[in-house]
Write a protein that holds these residues in place. Structure first.
Motif, short mmCIF file in Angstrom:
data_model
loop_
_atom_site.label_atom_id
_atom_site.label_comp_id
_atom_site.label_asym_id
_atom_site.label_seq_id
_atom_site.Cartn_x
_atom_site.Cartn_y
_atom_site.Cartn_z
N GLY A 111 9.46 -8.46 2.95
CA GLY A 111 10.31 -7.54 2.18
C GLY A 111 10.14 -6.09 2.61
O GLY A 111 11.14 -5.42 2.94
N PRO A 112 8.91 -5.58 2.61
CA PRO A 112 8.73 -4.18 3.03
C PRO A 112 9.19 -3.92 4.47
O PRO A 112 9.80 -2.90 4.74
N ILE A 113 8.91 -4.85 5.35
CA ILE A 113 9.31 -4.66 6.75
C ILE A 113 10.82 -4.65 6.88
O ILE A 113 11.39 -3.81 7.58
N GLN A 114 11.50 -5.56 6.20
CA GLN A 114 12.96 -5.58 6.27
C GLN A 114 13.55 -4.28 5.73
O GLN A 114 14.52 -3.75 6.30
N GLY A 115 12.97 -3.76 4.67
CA GLY A 115 13.43 -2.48 4.15
C GLY A 115 13.28 -1.36 5.17
O GLY A 115 14.18 -0.53 5.33
N GLU A 135 7.53 8.51 3.19
CA GLU A 135 6.75 8.36 1.96
C GLU A 135 6.46 6.88 1.68
O GLU A 135 5.33 6.52 1.33
N LYS A 136 7.46 6.02 1.84
CA LYS A 136 7.26 4.59 1.62
C LYS A 136 6.24 4.01 2.61
O LYS A 136 5.39 3.20 2.23
N GLU A 137 6.37 4.41 3.87
CA GLU A 137 5.42 3.89 4.86
C GLU A 137 4.01 4.37 4.56
O GLU A 137 3.06 3.58 4.63
N ASN A 138 3.86 5.65 4.23
CA ASN A 138 2.53 6.19 3.98
C ASN A 138 1.88 5.63 2.73
O ASN A 138 0.65 5.50 2.69
N THR A 139 2.68 5.31 1.71
CA THR A 139 2.10 4.88 0.43
C THR A 139 2.14 3.37 0.19
O THR A 139 1.38 2.88 -0.64
N MET A 152 -0.93 -1.41 3.09
CA MET A 152 -0.90 -2.86 3.23
C MET A 152 -1.42 -3.25 4.61
O MET A 152 -2.22 -4.19 4.75
N ALA A 153 -0.99 -2.54 5.64
CA ALA A 153 -1.46 -2.82 7.00
C ALA A 153 -2.97 -2.64 7.09
O ALA A 153 -3.66 -3.45 7.74
N GLU A 154 -3.48 -1.62 6.45
CA GLU A 154 -4.93 -1.36 6.50
C GLU A 154 -5.72 -2.46 5.79
O GLU A 154 -6.85 -2.74 6.17
#
Length: 180
Positions: free
Chosen positions: A77-81, A125-129, A134-136
Motif C-alpha cells: 500500500g505505501p509503495i503504491q501510493g 513528509e510521507k516518506e520521512n515519517t 518502515m524500511a528501517e
C-alpha cells in the motif's frame, strides 16, 4: 546505521531547497522583476534529473523492490501510493517544461510549479515519517549498506560519474541568485 534511508533523507533536503528556490523565482516573476527564463528551465531540469531520475529512480529500482521482497503485505500500500505520486510529479514536471517552450506561459508554469511543490512536499513528509521508518524496521544494517552501494551504482550508471555533485553545484548557484 541507516545508510540507505539516510541517503534518501539527505536528498529530500536538497529537493526541498530546490522547491524553495523555485518559489522565490516565481515570486520574482509574479512581481514582474527580471527573472532569467533560463533559470526556470535550469531549475525544472534540476528537479527532473535530481528528484525524479536520481532520487525516485533509487526508490523505484532499488528500495521499493527490496521492501516488497521482505514484506509484501505491509509494504504494498505505501509503495503504491509513492509510485502514484511519482507519476503525478512526472506529469507536473512535463507541464512545467511545456510551459517554458517555445515562449514562457507564466500562468501555466506557475500552476504546474505550485502543484508540483505541494505534491512533493507532502510526498517527502510521507516518506520521512511512514515509509523510511518502515524500511528501517525491515532492513538489517547489512541490507541498508547493500542498498546504499546500489544507490551509488545507480548514480554512476544512470546519471553518470560526477553528475550528483554537478547537480548540487547547480543548486548552489541558483541559491546564490535566488536566496530561499
Amino acid at each position: 546505521m541507516n545508510q540507505a534511508t539516510q541517503t534518501l533523507r539527505h536528498e529530500h533536503e536538497a529537493i526541498t531547497l530546490g522547491l524553495k528556490i523555485l518559489a522565490r523565482m516565481e515570486q520574482r516573476v509574479n512581481a514582474e522583476q527580471i527573472t532569467d527564463i533560463q533559470d526556470l528551465s535550469t531549475m525544472t531540469d534540476f528537479l527532473k534529473t535530481f528528484a525524479d531520475t536520481c532520487h525516485h529512480g533509487k526508490e523505484e529500482g532499488i528500495l521499493f523492490p527490496a521492501l516488497k521482497n521482505l514484506d509484501p503485505k505491509q509494504t504494498q500500500g505505501p509503495i503504491q501510493g509513492m509510485l502514484d505520486e511519482h507519476a503525478q510529479g512526472r506529469q507536473l514536471l512535463a507541464d512545467m517544461q511545456a510551459a517554458l517552450q517555445p515562449t514562457l506561459k507564466i500562468n501555466a508554469f506557475h500552476e504546474a510549479a505550485r502543484a508540483y511543490a505541494q505534491l512533493l512536499l507532502a510526498h517527502i513528509e510521507k516518506e520521512n515519517t511512514v515509509l523510511f521508518p518502515m524500511a528501517e524496521r525491515l532492513l538489517s544494517p547489512e541490507q541498508q549498506t547493500q542498498l546504499a552501494h546500489a544507490f551509488d551504482a545507480h548514480e554512476d550508471q544512470v546519471m553518470g560519474p560526477g553528475q550528483h555533485e554537478a547537480l548540487h553545484a547547480t543548486l548552489k548557484k541558483l541559491l546564490a541568485k535566488y536566496p530561499a
